[in-house]
Design a protein around this motif. Structure first.
Motif, mmCIF file in Angstrom:
data_model
loop_
_atom_site.group_PDB
_atom_site.id
_atom_site.type_symbol
_atom_site.label_atom_id
_atom_site.label_comp_id
_atom_site.label_asym_id
_atom_site.label_seq_id
_atom_site.Cartn_x
_atom_site.Cartn_y
_atom_site.Cartn_z
ATOM 1 N N LEU A 171 0.805 -1.221 0.000
ATOM 2 C CA LEU A 171 0.000 0.000 0.000
ATOM 3 C C LEU A 171 0.839 1.274 0.000
ATOM 4 O O LEU A 171 1.785 1.409 0.785
ATOM 5 C CB LEU A 171 -0.924 0.023 1.221
ATOM 6 N N ARG A 172 0.476 2.209 -0.866
ATOM 7 C CA ARG A 172 1.060 3.549 -0.915
ATOM 8 C C ARG A 172 -0.097 4.550 -0.994
ATOM 9 O O ARG A 172 -0.411 5.066 -2.065
ATOM 10 C CB ARG A 172 1.981 3.715 -2.128
ATOM 11 N N THR A 180 -10.937 4.981 -0.739
ATOM 12 C CA THR A 180 -11.944 4.122 -1.355
ATOM 13 C C THR A 180 -11.462 3.585 -2.698
ATOM 14 O O THR A 180 -11.602 2.389 -2.992
ATOM 15 C CB THR A 180 -13.261 4.893 -1.544
ATOM 16 N N GLU A 181 -10.877 4.476 -3.516
ATOM 17 C CA GLU A 181 -10.365 4.042 -4.811
ATOM 18 C C GLU A 181 -9.256 3.012 -4.649
ATOM 19 O O GLU A 181 -9.203 2.014 -5.374
ATOM 20 C CB GLU A 181 -9.838 5.242 -5.598
ATOM 21 N N MET A 182 -8.378 3.239 -3.687
ATOM 22 C CA MET A 182 -7.282 2.305 -3.435
ATOM 23 C C MET A 182 -7.815 0.931 -3.041
ATOM 24 O O MET A 182 -7.391 -0.095 -3.594
ATOM 25 C CB MET A 182 -6.376 2.848 -2.323
ATOM 26 N N VAL A 183 -8.729 0.905 -2.109
ATOM 27 C CA VAL A 183 -9.268 -0.362 -1.605
ATOM 28 C C VAL A 183 -9.990 -1.121 -2.718
ATOM 29 O O VAL A 183 -9.754 -2.322 -2.924
ATOM 30 C CB VAL A 183 -10.201 -0.104 -0.409
ATOM 31 N N GLU A 184 -10.862 -0.446 -3.437
ATOM 32 C CA GLU A 184 -11.630 -1.129 -4.477
ATOM 33 C C GLU A 184 -10.735 -1.638 -5.600
ATOM 34 O O GLU A 184 -10.888 -2.775 -6.063
ATOM 35 C CB GLU A 184 -12.693 -0.177 -5.032
ATOM 36 N N THR A 204 -6.142 -5.360 7.084
ATOM 37 C CA THR A 204 -7.250 -4.739 7.815
ATOM 38 C C THR A 204 -7.786 -3.525 7.060
ATOM 39 O O THR A 204 -8.997 -3.285 7.030
ATOM 40 C CB THR A 204 -6.808 -4.323 9.228
ATOM 41 N N ILE A 205 -6.893 -2.757 6.438
ATOM 42 C CA ILE A 205 -7.333 -1.598 5.652
ATOM 43 C C ILE A 205 -8.150 -2.041 4.444
ATOM 44 O O ILE A 205 -9.195 -1.471 4.130
ATOM 45 C CB ILE A 205 -6.116 -0.772 5.202
#
Length: 318
Positions: A171-172, A180-184, A204-205
């Motif tokens: 993750l960065r 939200t964009e990162m997770v999806e 977890t994130i």
């Protein structure tokens, strides 16, 4: 081009300047130059263990780009699909010296880099799908919409060719427009991978789950065959349809530089699985190489040679 590769990686490499003295970057006068980038670190580690590795990327037509190309040659990494971009620079980054084992501070200068212009047009099917395995991270899809499309396309093509794919979220958050964009995006990419290897905090994130078992279930239910969750000094937890287990970490007397630990872990896991080792053996190797990585300054300097690995495994059997 090589007739057969074991692993292909896709991503950005940068010139890394590591501080040789403590203190904030603004006050540091002496740095040592290295090559850095998660995918490049993995490629270096796998090549040192004797695997045939190809790295797909773009570099600027500049001294930093030449430095990275020289590193590829020195590490016996195939660069057949590394393009030189005459209009964009090679990225660079600065990193502080950590005296107490905490995460060093970094500053990136990568906006508009040659690698950020990677796209599906850089995907050469005969090259990538000739490999046995593709390794991706969450960094490349964070650089631009074009690099994101390339990562997804490469994963789909490898799966369609009956090959395996591994994914390290890496993750960065600063590279993404929103959490939200990162997770999806990263969860969608993880759904195209056979092996998913998040750190516990990353898991977890990305999933909203707070137990390793639940994080693993999240990705197994989305199509992964094996999920390995890095637990730091507690080791690593893995889960597949065949069972679950925690593999203890290797003790480390002094942590020097935490950067590159996850890449070293991925090197250990992938190399062992490609050799036909059991998952528990692969995770144990990942833990060992990850432990080596955090005992030296630099992203790839602690990654072992094949001879060092054989000596380590002989000592375990003795």
């Amino acid at each position: 081009m090589p007739t057969q590769l074991d692993v292909v990686t896709i991503g950005e490499a940068m010139a890394l300047f590591v501080a040789e003295e403590s203190g904030p970057l603004a006050s540091v006068n002496r740095f040592v130059k290295r090559a850095a980038g998660a995918e490049l670190n993995v490629a270096i580690g796998l090549s040192r263990l004797g695997l045939k590795v190809g790295w797909v990327s773009r570099l600027g037509n500049d001294s930093f780009g030449q430095f990275v190309r020289d590193t590829l040659a020195a590490e016996n990494i195939d660069a057949s699909c590394v393009e030189v971009d005459p209009s964009r620079p090679t990225g660079m980054m600065l990193k502080t010296k950590s005296d107490d084992g905490t995460d060093p501070k970094t500053e990136y200068f990568r906006r508009g880099s040659a690698a950020s212009a990677l796209s599906v047009s850089d995907f050469v099917p005969s090259y990538v799908t000739s490999a046995r395995h593709l390794h991706l991270t969450g960094i490349n899809p964070a650089l631009s919409t074009e690099t994101r499309a390339l990562s997804v396309h490469a994963a789909r093509e490898m799966r369609a060719a009956g090959k395996t794919v591994s994914f390290d979220p890496n993750l960065r958050p600063a590279l993404w427009a929103s959490r939200t964009e990162m997770v999806e995006t990263l969860n969608d990419l993880a759904s195209l991978a056979d092996i998913v290897m998040p750190g516990f905090g990353e898991g977890t994130i990305l999933t909203g789950k707070e137990m390793p078992e639940d994080i693993a279930d999240f990705y197994l239910n989305r199509g992964a065959k094996l999920v390995i969750i890095k637990l730091g000094e507690r080791g690593a937890y893995f889960q597949s349809s065949e069972g679950a287990q925690i593999v203890p970490a290797y003790p480390v007397a002094k942590v020097v530089d935490t950067v590159g630990a996850g890449d070293g872990f991925a090197v250990g896991v992938m190399s062992a699985l490609l050799e036909g080792r059991s998952v528990s053996d692969a995770v144990a190797r990942g833990n060992w190489i990850g432990a080596l990585a955090i005992q030296v300054i630099g992203d790839s300097e602690g990654l072992p040679t094949r001879a060092a690995l054989e000596q380590h495994e002989a000592a375990i059997r003795a």
